[in-house]
Design a protein around this motif. Structure first.
Motif, PDB file in Angstrom:
ATOM      1  N   ASN A   1      32.439  76.851   8.743  1.00  0.00           N
ATOM      2  CA  ASN A   1      33.535  77.623   9.393  1.00  0.00           C
ATOM      3  C   ASN A   1      34.191  76.800  10.542  1.00  0.00           C
ATOM      4  OD1 ASN A   1      34.951  79.615  10.483  1.00  0.00           O
ATOM      5  ND2 ASN A   1      33.395  80.426  11.998  1.00  0.00           N
ATOM      6  N   THR A   2      35.308  76.143   9.753  1.00  0.00           N
ATOM      7  CA  THR A   2      35.990  75.264  10.751  1.00  0.00           C
ATOM      8  C   THR A   2      37.110  76.004  11.694  1.00  0.00           C
ATOM      9  OG1 THR A   2      36.104  73.662   8.717  1.00  0.00           O
ATOM     10  CG2 THR A   2      37.696  73.466  10.388  1.00  0.00           C
TER      11      THR A   2
ATOM     12  N   GLY B   1      25.169  79.454  17.441  1.00  0.00           N
ATOM     13  CA  GLY B   1      24.946  80.306  16.385  1.00  0.00           C
ATOM     14  C   GLY B   1      23.817  80.315  15.441  1.00  0.00           C
ATOM     15  N   ASP B   2      23.361  78.717  15.661  1.00  0.00           N
ATOM     16  CA  ASP B   2      22.189  78.730  14.671  1.00  0.00           C
ATOM     17  C   ASP B   2      20.938  78.589  15.637  1.00  0.00           C
ATOM     18  OD1 ASP B   2      23.105  78.338  12.376  1.00  0.00           O
ATOM     19  OD2 ASP B   2      23.835  76.379  12.964  1.00  0.00           O
ATOM     20  N   MET B   3      20.842  78.646  16.875  1.00  0.00           N
ATOM     21  CA  MET B   3      19.797  78.822  17.875  1.00  0.00           C
ATOM     22  C   MET B   3      18.791  79.906  17.577  1.00  0.00           C
ATOM     23  SD  MET B   3      19.158  75.905  19.870  1.00  0.00           S
ATOM     24  CE  MET B   3      18.316  76.715  21.191  1.00  0.00           C
ATOM     25  N   LYS B   4      17.531  79.740  17.357  1.00  0.00           N
ATOM     26  CA  LYS B   4      16.672  80.956  17.049  1.00  0.00           C
ATOM     27  C   LYS B   4      15.493  80.522  18.017  1.00  0.00           C
ATOM     28  CE  LYS B   4      18.157  81.915  12.290  1.00  0.00           C
ATOM     29  NZ  LYS B   4      18.957  80.799  12.358  1.00  0.00           N
TER      30      LYS B   4
ATOM     31  N   GLU C   1      17.535  72.247  13.542  1.00  0.00           N
ATOM     32  CA  GLU C   1      18.667  72.857  14.025  1.00  0.00           C
ATOM     33  C   GLU C   1      19.488  71.924  14.576  1.00  0.00           C
ATOM     34  OE1 GLU C   1      19.594  75.754  12.917  1.00  0.00           O
ATOM     35  OE2 GLU C   1      17.708  76.663  12.529  1.00  0.00           O
ATOM     36  N   ILE C   2      19.103  70.952  15.320  1.00  0.00           N
ATOM     37  CA  ILE C   2      20.172  70.048  15.896  1.00  0.00           C
ATOM     38  C   ILE C   2      20.749  69.095  14.614  1.00  0.00           C
ATOM     39  CG2 ILE C   2      20.350  68.011  17.599  1.00  0.00           C
ATOM     40  CD1 ILE C   2      18.124  69.118  19.194  1.00  0.00           C
ATOM     41  N   ILE C   3      19.933  68.585  13.915  1.00  0.00           N
ATOM     42  CA  ILE C   3      20.370  67.966  12.909  1.00  0.00           C
ATOM     43  C   ILE C   3      21.221  68.770  11.674  1.00  0.00           C
ATOM     44  CG2 ILE C   3      19.537  66.846  10.709  1.00  0.00           C
ATOM     45  CD1 ILE C   3      17.172  65.895  12.101  1.00  0.00           C
ATOM     46  N   LYS C   4      21.162  69.955  11.778  1.00  0.00           N
ATOM     47  CA  LYS C   4      21.819  70.744  10.866  1.00  0.00           C
ATOM     48  C   LYS C   4      23.243  71.021  11.500  1.00  0.00           C
ATOM     49  CE  LYS C   4      22.379  75.388   9.091  1.00  0.00           C
ATOM     50  NZ  LYS C   4      21.847  76.977   8.883  1.00  0.00           N
ATOM     51  N   GLY C   5      23.256  71.314  12.769  1.00  0.00           N
ATOM     52  CA  GLY C   5      24.641  71.198  13.513  1.00  0.00           C
ATOM     53  C   GLY C   5      25.390  70.141  13.327  1.00  0.00           C
TER      54      GLY C   5
ATOM     55  N   LYS D   1      32.722  68.889   8.478  1.00  0.00           N
ATOM     56  CA  LYS D   1      34.143  69.562   8.571  1.00  0.00           C
ATOM     57  C   LYS D   1      35.066  68.434   8.834  1.00  0.00           C
ATOM     58  CE  LYS D   1      32.228  72.568  11.579  1.00  0.00           C
ATOM     59  NZ  LYS D   1      32.217  73.558  12.653  1.00  0.00           N
ATOM     60  N   GLN D   2      34.724  67.382   9.488  1.00  0.00           N
ATOM     61  CA  GLN D   2      35.708  66.325   9.998  1.00  0.00           C
ATOM     62  C   GLN D   2      35.903  65.600   8.666  1.00  0.00           C
ATOM     63  OE1 GLN D   2      37.400  65.739  12.798  1.00  0.00           O
ATOM     64  NE2 GLN D   2      36.055  67.718  13.391  1.00  0.00           N
ATOM     65  N   GLN D   3      35.172  65.239   7.779  1.00  0.00           N
ATOM     66  CA  GLN D   3      35.190  64.703   6.339  1.00  0.00           C
ATOM     67  C   GLN D   3      36.304  65.608   5.703  1.00  0.00           C
ATOM     68  OE1 GLN D   3      31.283  64.349   4.727  1.00  0.00           O
ATOM     69  NE2 GLN D   3      30.907  62.512   5.739  1.00  0.00           N
ATOM     70  N   ASP D   4      36.091  66.768   5.622  1.00  0.00           N
ATOM     71  CA  ASP D   4      36.975  67.575   4.801  1.00  0.00           C
ATOM     72  C   ASP D   4      38.630  67.738   5.473  1.00  0.00           C
ATOM     73  OD1 ASP D   4      34.947  68.299   3.268  1.00  0.00           O
ATOM     74  OD2 ASP D   4      34.727  70.480   4.392  1.00  0.00           O
ATOM     75  N   LEU D   5      38.476  67.432   6.722  1.00  0.00           N
ATOM     76  CA  LEU D   5      39.824  67.590   7.312  1.00  0.00           C
ATOM     77  C   LEU D   5      40.736  66.427   7.187  1.00  0.00           C
ATOM     78  CD1 LEU D   5      39.028  69.152  10.861  1.00  0.00           C
ATOM     79  CD2 LEU D   5      40.391  70.127   9.146  1.00  0.00           C
ATOM     80  N   SER D   6      40.023  65.233   6.759  1.00  0.00           N
ATOM     81  CA  SER D   6      40.709  63.813   6.329  1.00  0.00           C
ATOM     82  C   SER D   6      40.619  63.801   4.910  1.00  0.00           C
ATOM     83  CB  SER D   6      39.775  62.995   7.289  1.00  0.00           C
ATOM     84  OG  SER D   6      38.521  62.739   6.766  1.00  0.00           O
ATOM     85  N   ALA D   7      40.130  64.540   4.146  1.00  0.00           N
ATOM     86  CA  ALA D   7      39.984  64.224   2.550  1.00  0.00           C
ATOM     87  C   ALA D   7      41.405  63.952   2.003  1.00  0.00           C
ATOM     88  CB  ALA D   7      39.298  65.631   2.156  1.00  0.00           C
ATOM     89  N   ASP D   8      42.400  64.764   2.520  1.00  0.00           N
ATOM     90  CA  ASP D   8      43.655  64.503   1.937  1.00  0.00           C
ATOM     91  C   ASP D   8      44.412  63.272   2.025  1.00  0.00           C
ATOM     92  OD1 ASP D   8      43.124  66.532   0.305  1.00  0.00           O
ATOM     93  OD2 ASP D   8      44.271  68.121   1.705  1.00  0.00           O
ATOM     94  N   GLU D   9      43.891  62.655   3.521  1.00  0.00           N
ATOM     95  CA  GLU D   9      44.694  61.290   3.582  1.00  0.00           C
ATOM     96  C   GLU D   9      44.684  60.351   2.566  1.00  0.00           C
ATOM     97  OE1 GLU D   9      42.889  59.949   7.013  1.00  0.00           O
ATOM     98  OE2 GLU D   9      43.272  61.746   8.165  1.00  0.00           O
ATOM     99  N   ARG D  10      45.661  59.485   2.598  1.00  0.00           N
ATOM    100  CA  ARG D  10      45.744  58.617   1.489  1.00  0.00           C
ATOM    101  C   ARG D  10      44.813  57.658   1.531  1.00  0.00           C
ATOM    102  NH1 ARG D  10      52.087  56.362   2.058  1.00  0.00           N
ATOM    103  NH2 ARG D  10      53.337  58.422   1.601  1.00  0.00           N
TER     104      ARG D  10
END
Length: 490
Positions: free
Chosen positions: A79-80, A98-101, A449-453, A460-469
């Motif tokens: 969820n970006t 959102g993941d803390m339990k 849970e920390i590692i998952k977050g 998400k940051q990798q996805d945001l830069s995926a379309d760069e040249r």
């Protein structure tokens, strides 16, 4: 005056020049138009522009929605939000929102009261066997720590006992009681430093047990504080204290935490080494260093290679390494480490005794090999491109998943995180989510849970830069607020 790197979105749409002034351009002010600013702007291919070649967007027919349903029936997705687009750094606690339990109490032992003897028994029969891959007569979590905690009534032994009870209480879902024991452990540890006669080894063990407590409790951000205490105590140990048999267990346990702490920190050289790059000494290869240590999951030789790569990362990022000579040195060292890791052998040594638990030789071997694969991947994150064979990264990721399939349940967060940093497809990401979910369900350790977050934030940051040249490699450390706590990966 600082200016933006590109025109504002209003001027771009009007196809006019922009002075790139911050926070709003002069054109928009002069024409009384709302300035849309300079931030990243998402676009969808719903408008055809005949003057520009359109990208072809094709839906993957195999990417069915049912593929993204988890075991509990919910959807797995990233969820970006606008926070991910802002470029700011995150605290570790924010990544977990959102993941803390709360850790649930174990239903089969709800009737267990709070007596210390029962908590110690739970530690001995469950936790001490769970946090090692080899539960034989070298399992110091059972055979050394409990003996140290009960061997004396002095403050150092009391602190170790209280830290152990705190860990058991927390894992049983008794957070309030766990906090009381933890406070008592810290209080007794402080008293032990003022006492004339005390055991430094018990103090070291207490600091390490408090480190483990911080790993179990995701809300506890003091792992690095306790580790620094353990480091100070270790440096002050005498030769005689280092020859005590229990130090053979305490030493690799401390080194494991210390090495992963160096992995988590941003690369830098200590100030005293700023004038001269430290030599990176590769580990010796002998029968002792090849032996798999249960508290590590791998051999001490492999752990020393992780430490070497931590140093390599620091040298790579320092200014001196911009020279051609330094670059050649890094390449030669990377090739040497790669060759050693590719041929590294790790051996199982089991000491069977009356209290030995279940010994799974296959799981021990698979876990140690999982660490070796992850260490090679870590090397490729750091090494010059010339040291990385073609398609080697994806090949190692595939090897890692094969090992995970054979293991059934993963118990090693650090190599799993390394694999997660290198996955490239949604199918691989879903496997990582599934593995983390199983780890959390079976072992109930808050660190997962920390590692998952952290993994989600990186993806998400990798996805945001995926379309760069030329998509850049993202160092996960750059995403964390430097004032935040340090993830441990234990």
């Amino acid at each position: 005056m600082t200016k933006a790197k590109h025109n504002c979105w209003t001027c771009k749409e009007r196809k006019v020049g922009c002075d790139r002034a911050l926070p709003k351009c002069a054109n928009c002010k002069r024409s009384n138009r709302p300035c849309q600013g300079y931030d990243l702007k998402l676009a969808w291919p719903d408008k055809v522009d005949g003057r520009r070649k359109q990208k072809k967007y094709r839906a993957d027919p195999t990417a069915l929605a049912s593929n993204y349903i988890t075991q509990d029936g919910s959807f797995a997705f990233l969820n970006t939000t606008s926070k991910d687009l802002s470029g700011r750094k995150f605290s570790v606690q924010e990544m977990m929102q959102g993941d803390m339990k709360l850790v649930p109490a174990v239903s089969s032992i709800c009737s267990v009261n709070d007596q210390d003897g029962l908590l110690l028994s739970y530690y001995d029969s469950v936790l001490a066997r769970m946090i090692t891959t080899i539960d034989d007569d070298t399992n110091g979590f059972r055979l050394d720590l409990i003996q140290m905690a009960l061997s004396s009534s002095d403050a150092s032994s009391r602190s170790l006992l209280q830290a152990t009870l705190a860990l058991s209480s927390f894992h049983l879902g008794r957070q309030e009681k766990a906090l009381q024991h933890k406070v008592q452990a810290i209080k007794s540890l402080s008293e032990s430093f003022q006492a004339e006669s005390t055991s430094k080894l018990a103090q070291l063990a207490t600091c390490m047990m408090l480190c483990v407590y911080s790993v179990f409790d995701a809300s506890d951000t003091t792992w690095h504080v306790h580790l620094q205490g353990a480091k100070t105590i270790t440096a002050a140990l005498t030769k005689q204290e280092r020859e005590v048999p229990c130090f053979e267990f305490l030493s690799p346990w401390f080194n494991y935490h210390d090495t992963l702490s160096s992995y988590s920190h941003p690369a830098h050289l200590p100030s005293e080494e700023a004038h001269q790059a430290p030599d990176i000494l590769l580990p010796e290869c002998d029968s002792d260093s090849r032996k798999i240590i249960g508290s590590l999951g791998c051999s001490t030789e492999l752990l020393q290679f992780v430490y070497c790569i931590n140093q390599l990362r620091s040298l790579k990022d320092c200014s001196r390494c911009n020279s051609a000579h330094a670059g050649r040195g890094l390449l030669e060292l990377s090739l040497l480490i790669r060759a050693r890791l590719q041929h590294l052998k790790q051996e199982i040594h089991i000491n069977i005794g009356e209290t030995t638990g279940t010994i799974d030789h296959q799981r021990i071997t698979l876990t140690a090999e999982f660490y070796r694969v992850a260490t090679l991947l870590y090397l490729y994150q750091v090494a010059p491109p010339q040291a990385i064979p073609e398609k080697a990264v994806q090949g190692l990721v595939n090897d890692g998943f094969q090992l995970l399939d054979q293991m059934g349940l993963c118990t090693s967060p650090w190599p799993l995180f390394i694999i997660a940093c290198n996955v490239t497809s949604d199918a691989e990401r879903l496997k990582i989510f599934s593995i983390l979910h199983a780890m959390n369900q079976k072992r109930r350790i808050g660190n997962y849970e920390i590692i998952k977050g952290l993994i989600q934030t990186l993806w998400k940051q990798q996805d945001l830069s995926a379309d760069e040249r030329a998509p850049k490699k993202i160092d996960w450390r750059s995403l964390i607020d430097p004032n935040s706590c340090i993830p441990s990966f234990i």
